[in-house]
Design an enzyme around this catalytic site. Structure first.
Site, PDB file in Angstrom:
ATOM      1  N   SER A 119      42.851   5.171  20.550  1.00 24.96           N
ATOM      2  CA  SER A 119      44.125   5.810  20.261  1.00 24.96           C
ATOM      3  C   SER A 119      44.937   4.824  19.457  1.00 24.96           C
ATOM      4  O   SER A 119      44.924   3.641  19.725  1.00 24.96           O
ATOM      5  CB  SER A 119      44.854   6.152  21.545  1.00 24.96           C
ATOM      6  OG  SER A 119      45.114   4.973  22.262  1.00 24.96           O
ATOM      7  N   SER A 120      45.619   5.326  18.441  1.00 23.56           N
ATOM      8  CA  SER A 120      46.494   4.445  17.688  1.00 23.56           C
ATOM      9  C   SER A 120      47.689   4.116  18.557  1.00 23.56           C
ATOM     10  O   SER A 120      48.119   4.938  19.341  1.00 23.56           O
ATOM     11  CB  SER A 120      46.976   5.138  16.426  1.00 23.56           C
ATOM     12  OG  SER A 120      46.041   4.938  15.427  1.00 23.56           O
ATOM     13  N   CYS A 121      48.175   2.917  18.399  1.00 19.52           N
ATOM     14  CA  CYS A 121      49.268   2.533  19.289  1.00 19.52           C
ATOM     15  C   CYS A 121      50.600   2.733  18.630  1.00 19.52           C
ATOM     16  O   CYS A 121      51.053   1.882  17.888  1.00 19.52           O
ATOM     17  CB  CYS A 121      49.103   1.088  19.702  1.00 19.52           C
ATOM     18  SG  CYS A 121      48.120   0.139  18.577  1.00 19.52           S
ATOM     19  N   ILE A 122      51.159   3.886  18.792  1.00 24.56           N
ATOM     20  CA  ILE A 122      52.537   4.081  18.331  1.00 24.56           C
ATOM     21  C   ILE A 122      53.343   4.737  19.425  1.00 24.56           C
ATOM     22  O   ILE A 122      52.812   5.132  20.411  1.00 24.56           O
ATOM     23  CB  ILE A 122      52.655   4.891  17.030  1.00 24.56           C
ATOM     24  CG1 ILE A 122      51.647   6.023  16.956  1.00 24.56           C
ATOM     25  CG2 ILE A 122      52.504   3.994  15.865  1.00 24.56           C
ATOM     26  CD1 ILE A 122      51.731   6.858  15.718  1.00 24.56           C
TER      27      ILE A 122
ATOM     28  N   PRO B 164      50.049  -3.675  20.986  1.00 26.37           N
ATOM     29  CA  PRO B 164      49.739  -2.238  20.921  1.00 26.37           C
ATOM     30  C   PRO B 164      51.011  -1.402  21.008  1.00 26.37           C
ATOM     31  O   PRO B 164      51.243  -0.693  21.969  1.00 26.37           O
ATOM     32  CB  PRO B 164      48.842  -2.031  22.147  1.00 26.37           C
ATOM     33  CG  PRO B 164      49.287  -3.067  23.121  1.00 26.37           C
ATOM     34  CD  PRO B 164      49.748  -4.257  22.307  1.00 26.37           C
TER      35      PRO B 164
END
Lengths: 103, 410
Positions: free
Chosen positions: A100-103, B295
């Site tokens: 998962s992209s971390c935003i 992250p």
């Protein structure tokens, strides 16, 4: 939590079929998941699977870009090995969570 | 005297210098800030610049006016960090030693890493809006553009301000409608993600807002190359999207100094503890903002919340005490959606953006994960807050740690 049996071993997966416990994974299991995705695993597939697993175990984020830094294959080859959505397919077969992209 | 060196005077570096300076006055520590640029830009303004709603002068200030007088500003370009020797080495051959180093070198775009992106159409039909040069060139292009296929593409994550590309789509549509050429525009948002956004609830909300506005969404697209001749972008799997104007959010990397110093991951972001903000390799090195491999969103709000944590941890470190403060990944972003409205999202490492009100339960006045006019005004007011409260290191009435108050869970 769902359980699925691959190669005679019962493993825990989430609703999308990704492993919730990567230590349950074996190479035989990988071959069975790959078959479901229409992929026959070669040594090159296993090499990149090992790379993804070791990165995951080190707590490092996975991305398409990181494949270019793997020293194993480039991104184009990655797409040929796991057609369509390579990172999603490869992580599923590798028995690790979906990146998962971390935003 | 001992010395704390802050490498980089972007949003994070300026905030840190102004916060620390207050504690260090009269102590055995002096504070030095290294920055090669003269001008600091209010980066959220880059969204409005292409549409002529801000000019360059509206979002620029000299760096030396933003750093408190008690800190020494060194206008030099760093070459590398000798972490074993506790020194920053400059390109001109000189160096400065430190007892504590705070890395705040940020992230930069690297369009040159994608074949064809910086080809013959660069800054003619292909623009970024993450630099002052790119946003200014795009403003000039848009002045006379009569419409066509506008493709907004994120090459791959991580990028700075992950909501900015979506905001750009909404804002562009609104501006072109006002100009009377909305019907000549086809906007396509092309993303490597599987939806409009990563987190499920926000992704669903933003996805339907794109759809309602007729903005096409192309997902799972990892940019492989740009075909300048045929004006197409192509992903690694061979999928293509045609454009008349391409607004690109190129790949991002950390500052070259980081890789050269052996402190970074493969993209040049510094490896550091996501809670204490301390380097995993050297105890007297700390990392704040976009420069870290945390992250978390690479965004000003994150840098701001980190600054409050790091301020306390640096003071503990000086006193040889354990690092008590822990950063929880708190992010808070206004998302401009056009027509004078905006969305506000508030989240952290563990909690995705949820609906509700902010900062006060029920009363708000801001609405979370919902379009409203007050959110839009909040975004515009933020520029004043940025210059007057955030950069000077003053306290905001919002906790560094995310609060569940006002948020609705299932």
């Amino acid at each position: 939590m769902t359980q699925i049996t691959y190669a005679g071993v019962t493993v825990d997966v989430n609703e999308e079929g990704y492993f919730t416990n990567p230590s349950q994974w074996t190479r035989d299991i990988a071959a069975e998941i790959a078959k479901e995705e229409g992929i026959v695993l070669t040594d090159q597939h296993y090499a990149i699977i090992d790379f993804l697993r070791s990165r995951h175990n080190n707590g490092e984020a996975l991305s398409i870009r990181s494949i270019n830094h793997s020293g194993i294959i480039d991104v184009k080859t990655f797409y040929q090995l796991f057609p369509g959505a390579p990172l999603k397919k490869a992580t599923k077969i590798a028995g690790i969570p979906k990146p998962s992209s971390c935003i | 005297m001992k010395r704390i060196v802050i490498l980089g005077a972007g949003t994070a570096g300026i905030m840190m210098s102004n916060k620390l300076h207050k504690h260090l006055a009269g102590s055995e520590f002096e504070l030095s800030v290294i920055e090669k640029e003269d001008t600091h830009y209010y980066q959220p303004g880059f969204l409005f610049l292409p549409f002529g709603h801000y000019k360059k002068k509206d979002i620029a200030k000299p760096v030396n006016e933003l750093i408190s007088k008690g800190a020494e500003l060194i206008k030099k370009e760093a070459d590398r960090i000798d972490a074993e020797g506790n020194e920053v080495l400059f390109k001109d051959g000189s160096s400065i030693s430190y007892d504590i180093l705070i890395i705040a070198t940020g992230a930069r775009i690297v369009p040159e890493d994608t074949p064809g992106l910086k080809g013959e159409l660069w800054q003619k039909k292909i623009f970024d809006f993450y630099t002052i040069e790119g946003a200014s060139a795009l403003a000039e292009f848009f002045e006379t553009w009569e419409g066509g296929r506008l493709v907004v593409n994120v090459a791959d994550n991580p990028i700075k301000c992950p909501v900015a590309p979506i905001e750009f789509c909404f804002y562009a549509l609104d501006c072109f409608r006002k100009r009377g050429i909305g019907n000549k525009m086809k906007i396509t948002y092309v993303t490597p993600l599987s939806g409009a956004f990563t987190k499920p609830k926000a992704s669903k909300m933003l996805g339907s807002l794109l759809e309602d506005n007729g903005i096409e969404l192309v997902t799972d697209f990892f940019l492989g190359e740009v075909d300048n001749e045929n004006m197409k972008i192509r992903d690694f799997g061979g999928r293509e999207v045609e454009f008349d104007c391409l607004v690109t959010i190129p790949l991002h990397s950390g500052d070259p100094v980081i890789s050269k110093s052996g402190l970074g991951d493969e993209f040049g972001f510094v490896k550091a503890d996501k809670n204490t903000l301390q380097s995993v390799l050297f105890k007297n090195i700390f990392v704040i903002g976009d420069a870290g491999n945390y992250p978390v969103s690479k965004a000003g709000s994150v840098a701001h919340f980190q600054a409050e944590v790091l301020e306390k941890n640096i003071m503990s470190f000086i006193k040889n005490e354990p690092l008590k403060e822990s950063f929880d990944g708190h992010s808070n972003c206004f998302i401009e959606t056009g027509r004078g409205k905006g969305i506000l999202i508030d989240f952290n490492y563990d909690t995705e953006p949820l609906p509700g009100t902010f900062p006060v339960p029920v009363l708000g006045p801001m609405k979370l994960l919902k379009e409203s006019r007050i959110n839009h005004w909040g975004k515009l007011a933020f520029k004043w807050i940025y210059w007057k409260i955030l950069l000077p290191g003053r306290k905001m009435p919002i906790s560094a740690h995310m609060s569940m108050a006002g948020k609705k869970t299932d």
